[in-house]
Design an enzyme around this catalytic site. Structure first.
Site, PDB file in Angstrom:
ATOM      1  N   HIS A 198     -15.936 -13.549  11.304  1.00 16.03           N
ATOM      2  CA  HIS A 198     -15.236 -14.916  10.908  1.00 16.03           C
ATOM      3  C   HIS A 198     -15.317 -15.004   9.314  1.00 16.03           C
ATOM      4  O   HIS A 198     -16.727 -14.907   8.294  1.00 16.03           O
ATOM      5  CB  HIS A 198     -15.081 -15.780  11.235  1.00 16.03           C
TER       6      HIS A 198
ATOM      7  N   CYS B   7     -22.476 -16.577  14.968  1.00 15.41           N
ATOM      8  CA  CYS B   7     -21.437 -15.785  14.771  1.00 15.41           C
ATOM      9  C   CYS B   7     -21.887 -15.106  13.366  1.00 15.41           C
ATOM     10  O   CYS B   7     -22.959 -15.574  13.235  1.00 15.41           O
ATOM     11  CB  CYS B   7     -19.969 -15.872  15.140  1.00 15.41           C
TER      12      CYS B   7
END
Length: 742
Positions: free
Chosen positions: A570, A589
């Site tokens: 992301h 992440c």
């Protein structure tokens, strides 16, 4: 009267004497005539077959007469009728002609033989005579129980089980018999895997158990190729001791050759299996690794290797085919002293430091005659003879210091010179070995063929992401990965199915319960000030999210490849971390430095006719989620490469940020044999949301408005979205509208 009787008795005696004399003379004459006409073969047969004494031979009965329906009846109509003879059956060589003889009326004389009728004797059981098929013949009434013998074909011997024709050469048949016995046994000391045992039974059974590695006791070309590959296993980062080669020269008996045959086959299986899937299963290392299994098929290994023109190359093909693996293999040979080229040493001298230009000072670049050697040592091919210690050289020194776990300064001091001149070769070799091992875990095809073998590969220790297509790098960027420990980014292979523009951040349960809820105890308003929304269901569970926007923790774009670890790539509003050398700061992440460019590259691969650009992607920024689905998912490979070869051919070593190298080196050096291939069960990540009592003053967005007993959509659905969201039940707040587009 008495005298008459006496004369009559005397007459009878005289008559019997005359008759006996006549018969004896006739028989002797006939015998002599017949013997003169007998062949040498017949005389030999008669000499070899003793005539039984009359007292030992019972008279023939009806049961002794067996008709041979296979006999060919000779035409004897033209022959004069002779006295029938009882045919004696005795073993005799085939195709020997004999003549039927008249039945002897006295046991002392041999029966005369007839020249015109010929018969082939048939084998019979002991103590029984097998009569030949006869034709009616004229006979005297006193001899009605006799018959004239006719020719008969030999009777077939007793039937034995018919053996199928074997294709095994006679010289290999003893070995084949031993192989059949060993493979047919219920237990085997050679193969402990069911699929390998089944493959062996099928393969050798199809070839009548003929050996494949030897012919007449000598090694075949295929065997020599397999042995050469097994002995050179160290070049592929494997241990040759794990693949023992039997001594065929010492195998001089069928038992020894059969045993060596199966031992070599077992070693070949072990090599193929470990070359393809690794000496250790990835679950032996950590619970946050998940790669697809790609086991070898033993039947395919046998068929491929034994029929290949080059058996060594066929067996070698089970090693990873990727370019980066092959480059590591070449570097391993160099580190072991098998490379070429002079050894470069950096001389002593003053410390060298590069100072970039600042607001109040100009750039400072020093010169030193040692710099060309330094450039060569660090793999800087451009401007190889330049003596200036410029920004490029200083950056290479910084990378070396980081890989050597030294203080990163970019200054060439005495400590750095010593480290460069005396590299820890053994440690580097171990590092290369475990990286080659990890390449075996990855899929053989990293990309998808329909998209030009496109794929994404992210290297955690190097903090870089690359998009590859048709074997070439299409695009690259820096990334931020998970912190060491419980937040480490997992190693996995998945497929990216869509991109979400303007994502909602559904906070993972681990962050909710380990960080945010404790923070609420200290400050009930902290979530509001961070722009986070808290929802509590009737079961007491808590869900925290952040609406789309510029300040969203996921930034403007999320790249979705659904997986059990619930990680993704992301954007981020915190861009400053990308300037650092070590970038392990996230909760697992992966943050991407240039997400708009990344999105346009992926979209143009998945949908080339749409002509996406970074500007077009940015034009979608807003407050509503937009999902851009890929018609064909793109593989994403998260890797851990602490050793790799860069574009300049230089071996690069990176810091073992998660300790994966240390764990694997320890396992390999304390090897437990084939047990390392076993799968280790780890506790699965838990995303449960237990009931929680919130402190007073905490703002709850739904105020318990969800249906009783329900905890709402599971976290996976909140994170990645359900494929087809069901209609919202009465009383439940409608889900935020999602816009799906291609």
């Amino acid at each position: 009267m008495r005298d008459c009787l006496n004369h009559r008795a005397g007459f009878d005696r005289v008559l019997m004497t005359v008759a006996a004399t006549f018969l004896t003379v006739s028989a002797s004459s006939a015998l002599a005539q017949d013997q003169a006409r007998s062949s040498a073969a017949e005389l030999a047969i008669e000499a070899a077959i003793p005539r039984p004494e009359p007292a030992n031979v019972p008279p023939p009965t009806a049961s002794d007469i067996k008709l041979d329906t296979t006999a060919t009846v000779q035409d004897s109509a033209k022959e004069p009728t002779k006295e029938p003879v009882k045919a004696e059956a005795a073993p005799a060589p085939d195709k020997v002609e004999t003549k039927p003889s008249d039945v002897a009326t006295t046991p002392a004389a041999e029966a005369p033989k007839n020249e015109t009728a010929k018969t082939e004797p048939a084998k019979s059981e002991p103590a029984k005579s097998e009569a030949a098929k006869t034709e009616p013949a004229k006979s005297e009434p006193a001899k009605a129980d006799t018959a004239t013998a006719t020719p008969a074909a030999p009777a077939a011997p007793a039937a034995e089980p018919v053996k199928a024709a074997s294709n095994v050469p006679a010289a290999d048949q003893p070995v084949a018999d031993k192989l059949k016995d060993i493979i047919g046994a219920k237990t085997s000391r050679h193969f402990d895997r069911k699929n390998e045992r089944a493959a062996i039974e099928k393969f050798y059974g199809a070839r009548d158990f003929a050996p494949v590695w030897t012919q007449a006791g000598s090694l075949t070309v295929a065997a020599k190729g397999v042995i050469a590959r097994l002995k050179d296993a160290a070049s592929d980062g494997l241990n040759p001791a794990d693949y023992p080669v039997p001594d065929f020269a010492a195998a001089t008996t069928p038992d020894a050759l059969a045993d060596a045959e199966l031992k070599l086959t077992a070693s070949m299986f072990d090599y193929a299996r470990q070359a393809q899937s690794g000496r250790m299963h990835w679950s032996q290392v950590s619970g946050d690794i998940l790669y697809p299994e790609h086991p070898v098929d033993p039947s395919e290994v046998l068929a491929k290797v034994t029929t290949a023109a080059d058996a060594s190359a066929a067996l070698d093909s089970y090693n990873p085919p990727q370019k980066l693996y092959k480059e590591l293999k070449a570097k391993l040979a160099e580190l072991r002293g098998q490379g070429s080229g002079p050894v470069i040493e950096i001389g002593d001298g003053p410390a060298l430091k590069y100072t970039p230009a600042g607001k109040k000072q100009a750039e400072i670049v020093v010169e030193d005659p040692r710099v060309p050697q330094l450039r060569a040592k660090l793999g800087l091919a451009e401007n190889a003879g330049d003596t200036r210690y410029d920004a490029t050289v200083a950056e290479a020194v910084r990378k070396f210091q980081n890989s050597a776990e030294m203080k990163v300064t970019g200054i060439l001091d005495d400590k750095t010179v010593k480290a460069i001149n005396t590299p820890k070769r053994d440690k580097q070799i171990d590092t290369v070995l475990v990286n080659m091992e990890r390449w075996r875990w990855l899929p053989r095809d990293l990309g998808v063929p329909s998209l030009g073998d496109a794929y994404v590969i992210l290297n955690i220790p190097d903090y870089t992401l690359k998009v590859m297509q048709r074997g070439q790098q299409v695009w690259t960027t820096r990334v931020v990965t998970g912190k060491p420990g419980t937040h480490a980014t997992p190693l996995l292979t998945e497929t990216m199915k869509y991109i979400t523009v303007n994502p909602t951040w559904n906070v993972p349960p681990s962050i909710v319960y380990n960080e945010y809820l404790p923070a609420l105890q200290q400050d009930p308003t902290v979530l509001q000030r961070m722009g986070l929304k808290l929802e509590q269901n009737r079961d007491g569970s808590v869900h925290i999210s952040q609406p789309p926007g510029e300040a969203n923790a996921l930034g403007r774009i999320r790249f979705n490849f659904p997986n059990k670890f619930l990680v993704y790539q992301h954007d981020t509003p915190d861009k400053n971390l990308f300037a650092r050398d070590d970038r392990a700061f996230s909760h697992g992440c992966m943050r991407v430095q240039n997400p708009d460019q990344y999105a346009s590259v992926l979209l143009n691969i998945a949908m080339p006719n749409e002509k996406y650009t970074p500007e077009r992607v940015r034009s979608m920024y807003g407050k509503s989620e937009i999902d851009l689905k890929f018609p064909t998912p793109i593989p994403v490979n998260i890797t851990y490469q602490t050793a790799f070869v860069d574009d300049g051919g230089k071996l690069q070593i990176r810091k073992d940020v998660y300790g994966r190298d240390a764990t694997m080196i320890n396992i390999l050096k304390n090897s437990r044999g084939k047990d390392l291939e076993n799968v280790v069960a780890h506790s699965q990540p838990s995303y449960s949301r237990p009931a929680t009592t919130l402190p007073s003053g905490v703002a709850v967005a739904n105020n318990g408005g969800s249906s009783f007993g329900s905890s709402g959509p599971n976290f996976f659905e909140r994170l990645f979205g359900a494929p087809t969201p069901p209609p919202a039940p009465v009383g439940r707040r409608p889900q935020q509208q999602r816009v799906f587009t291609r």
